[in-house]
Design a protein around this motif. Structure first.
Motif, mmCIF file in Angstrom:
data_model
loop_
_atom_site.group_PDB
_atom_site.id
_atom_site.type_symbol
_atom_site.label_atom_id
_atom_site.label_comp_id
_atom_site.label_asym_id
_atom_site.label_seq_id
_atom_site.Cartn_x
_atom_site.Cartn_y
_atom_site.Cartn_z
ATOM 1 N N ASP A 45 82.326 -24.831 54.797
ATOM 2 C CA ASP A 45 81.274 -23.934 55.248
ATOM 3 C C ASP A 45 80.535 -24.617 56.396
ATOM 4 O O ASP A 45 80.794 -25.784 56.721
ATOM 5 C CB ASP A 45 80.319 -23.544 54.115
ATOM 6 N N GLY A 46 79.614 -23.874 57.025
ATOM 7 C CA GLY A 46 78.931 -24.392 58.203
ATOM 8 C C GLY A 46 78.092 -25.620 57.925
ATOM 9 O O GLY A 46 77.953 -26.499 58.784
ATOM 10 N N LYS A 47 77.522 -25.725 56.727
ATOM 11 C CA LYS A 47 76.665 -26.870 56.404
ATOM 12 C C LYS A 47 77.475 -28.155 56.342
ATOM 13 O O LYS A 47 77.060 -29.193 56.866
ATOM 14 C CB LYS A 47 75.948 -26.610 55.077
ATOM 15 N N ARG A 48 78.637 -28.081 55.715
ATOM 16 C CA ARG A 48 79.468 -29.285 55.611
ATOM 17 C C ARG A 48 80.061 -29.679 56.966
ATOM 18 O O ARG A 48 80.241 -30.862 57.244
ATOM 19 C CB ARG A 48 80.564 -29.060 54.570
ATOM 20 N N VAL A 49 80.343 -28.695 57.788
ATOM 21 C CA VAL A 49 80.821 -28.998 59.141
ATOM 22 C C VAL A 49 79.731 -29.727 59.928
ATOM 23 O O VAL A 49 80.014 -30.648 60.705
ATOM 24 C CB VAL A 49 81.250 -27.702 59.860
ATOM 25 N N THR A 50 78.479 -29.366 59.704
ATOM 26 C CA THR A 50 77.363 -30.044 60.370
ATOM 27 C C THR A 50 77.318 -31.518 59.982
ATOM 28 O O THR A 50 77.139 -32.396 60.844
ATOM 29 C CB THR A 50 76.032 -29.365 59.998
ATOM 30 N N ILE A 51 77.485 -31.808 58.689
ATOM 31 C CA ILE A 51 77.503 -33.196 58.219
ATOM 32 C C ILE A 51 78.668 -33.947 58.854
ATOM 33 O O ILE A 51 78.529 -35.085 59.312
ATOM 34 C CB ILE A 51 77.618 -33.241 56.690
ATOM 35 N N TRP A 52 79.822 -33.300 58.900
ATOM 36 C CA TRP A 52 81.005 -33.950 59.484
ATOM 37 C C TRP A 52 80.768 -34.305 60.949
ATOM 38 O O TRP A 52 81.122 -35.395 61.400
ATOM 39 C CB TRP A 52 82.219 -33.016 59.352
ATOM 40 N N LEU A 53 80.159 -33.401 61.690
ATOM 41 C CA LEU A 53 79.924 -33.648 63.114
ATOM 42 C C LEU A 53 78.965 -34.820 63.323
ATOM 43 O O LEU A 53 79.091 -35.567 64.294
ATOM 44 C CB LEU A 53 79.368 -32.392 63.781
ATOM 45 N N ALA A 54 78.001 -34.978 62.422
ATOM 46 C CA ALA A 54 77.087 -36.119 62.530
ATOM 47 C C ALA A 54 77.838 -37.423 62.331
ATOM 48 O O ALA A 54 77.655 -38.386 63.079
ATOM 49 C CB ALA A 54 75.964 -35.987 61.504
ATOM 50 N N LEU A 55 78.700 -37.466 61.325
ATOM 51 C CA LEU A 55 79.453 -38.689 61.036
ATOM 52 C C LEU A 55 80.509 -38.972 62.097
ATOM 53 O O LEU A 55 80.704 -40.113 62.502
ATOM 54 C CB LEU A 55 80.135 -38.567 59.671
ATOM 55 N N ALA A 56 81.193 -37.925 62.550
ATOM 56 C CA ALA A 56 82.312 -38.122 63.465
ATOM 57 C C ALA A 56 81.880 -38.223 64.912
ATOM 58 O O ALA A 56 82.513 -38.921 65.709
ATOM 59 C CB ALA A 56 83.325 -36.981 63.311
ATOM 60 N N HIS A 185 69.519 -38.480 60.416
ATOM 61 C CA HIS A 185 69.484 -39.513 61.451
ATOM 62 C C HIS A 185 70.361 -40.701 61.076
ATOM 63 O O HIS A 185 71.034 -41.282 61.932
ATOM 64 C CB HIS A 185 68.044 -39.977 61.688
ATOM 65 N N GLU A 186 70.345 -41.072 59.806
ATOM 66 C CA GLU A 186 71.181 -42.189 59.377
ATOM 67 C C GLU A 186 72.661 -41.844 59.498
ATOM 68 O O GLU A 186 73.493 -42.705 59.803
ATOM 69 C CB GLU A 186 70.848 -42.585 57.940
ATOM 70 N N LEU A 187 72.993 -40.581 59.263
ATOM 71 C CA LEU A 187 74.392 -40.174 59.385
ATOM 72 C C LEU A 187 74.868 -40.336 60.821
ATOM 73 O O LEU A 187 75.958 -40.867 61.079
ATOM 74 C CB LEU A 187 74.562 -38.718 58.932
#
Length: 291
Positions: A45-56, A185-187
């Motif tokens: 979903d869009g929320k998890r994609v947001t987390i992925w983009l922060a990490l990647a 921010h930490e991500l």
């Protein structure tokens, strides 16, 4: 001073120390790998994609929430950061008012391709069509996601994966629950920390897309391929980037990132073919529309 009783303002002799910004503590290599494995196995979903983009990619929260498919260049493995979606529900320029390209690795490209296909099917169920202006990280109605609502979900997600907790604190005679742990921010600083650890982390200049102002784009950051660190040194707080062996391993990852999946570990260790097989399986199980 206003009444001209003195010629000197004594307040000018007072030296006020500047407030130091809070230190950002990035995820350890093991935590980053574990989180990306969880994201890879979760329902898209869009929320998890947001987390992925922060990490990647090290993108900011508003930048990820403001992305549309128009700015994803799969052919050249990069994403163009042009806007941010702010808390007042508006698309604005990025924080530093400078657009930029960021490079993405093979695993991230596959993850986004899979999500794009899943999003198409879910929108079709509601009689909607995906367009270049469709948000990449939307809310349940496929519009731009409210930043505050996202942050509330994010804290719960990080708690679920052992990266945060809720604790009671007494303030003004009242007990209140507050979140303690990693934040967005930490991500994104995690990606930057791994990048700093490699002396070979350099990328060739990439031209800005038509319409962008001169000097408004930066060299894309090389994507980082995070491999399992079982039995290996993690980044050391005392040395900053980590041990020499960690630097060398990260440098090798950066040098070969165009041919290396972004998420390899004991769980996903079969190389590009094995990683793609898991992506295909994920797509087949998630393409069923949500009613």
């Amino acid at each position: 001073m206003k009444e001209h009783l003195t010629e000197h303002n004594p307040c000018r002799d007072v030296e006020v120390s500047r407030l130091r910004s809070a230190e950002r503590t990035p995820l350890t290599l093991e935590e980053a790998i574990s989180l990306r494995q969880a994201l890879h196995g979760d329902e898209l979903d869009g929320k998890r994609v947001t987390i992925w983009l922060a990490l990647a990619g090290g993108v900011r929260r508003g930048e990820a929430l403001g992305l549309t498919w128009r700015y994803v260049d799969f052919d050249n493995m990069r994403v163009f950061i042009k806007h941010q979606y702010t808390e007042n529900k508006a698309l604005r320029e990025t924080k530093n008012c400078r657009s930029r390209w960021i490079a993405i690795d093979d695993g991230t490209a596959r993850y986004l391709r899979t999500w794009k296909a899943v999003q198409v099917r879910r929108m079709q169920v509601q009689g909607l069509s995906q367009t270049p202006n469709t948000p990449m990280c939307p809310d349940g109605d496929f519009g731009f996601h409210d930043p505050d609502n996202f942050s509330t979900w994010q804290r719960g997600y990080l708690i679920e994966h052992g990266l945060g907790r809720m604790e009671e604190a007494e303030e003004g005679g009242r007990k209140r629950r507050r979140y303690v742990g990693y934040d967005f921010h930490e991500l994104r600083h995690t990606q930057a920390t791994f990048l700093i650890g490699s002396s070979s982390a350099r990328s060739s200049a990439t031209a800005a897309p038509p319409g962008s102002r001169s000097g408004g784009s930066r060299r894309p950051r090389p994507p980082i391929s995070w491999r399992s660190s079982a039995g290996r040194a993690r980044p050391s707080p005392s040395t900053g980037a980590g041990s020499p062996s960690w630097r060398g391993r990260l440098g090798a990852d950066v040098a070969t990132t165009k041919h290396t999946p972004s998420l390899t570990s004991e769980v996903i260790a079969a190389g590009p073919a094995g990683d793609k097989a898991q992506d295909d399986k994920m797509l087949s199980t998630q393409e069923r529309p949500h009613l």
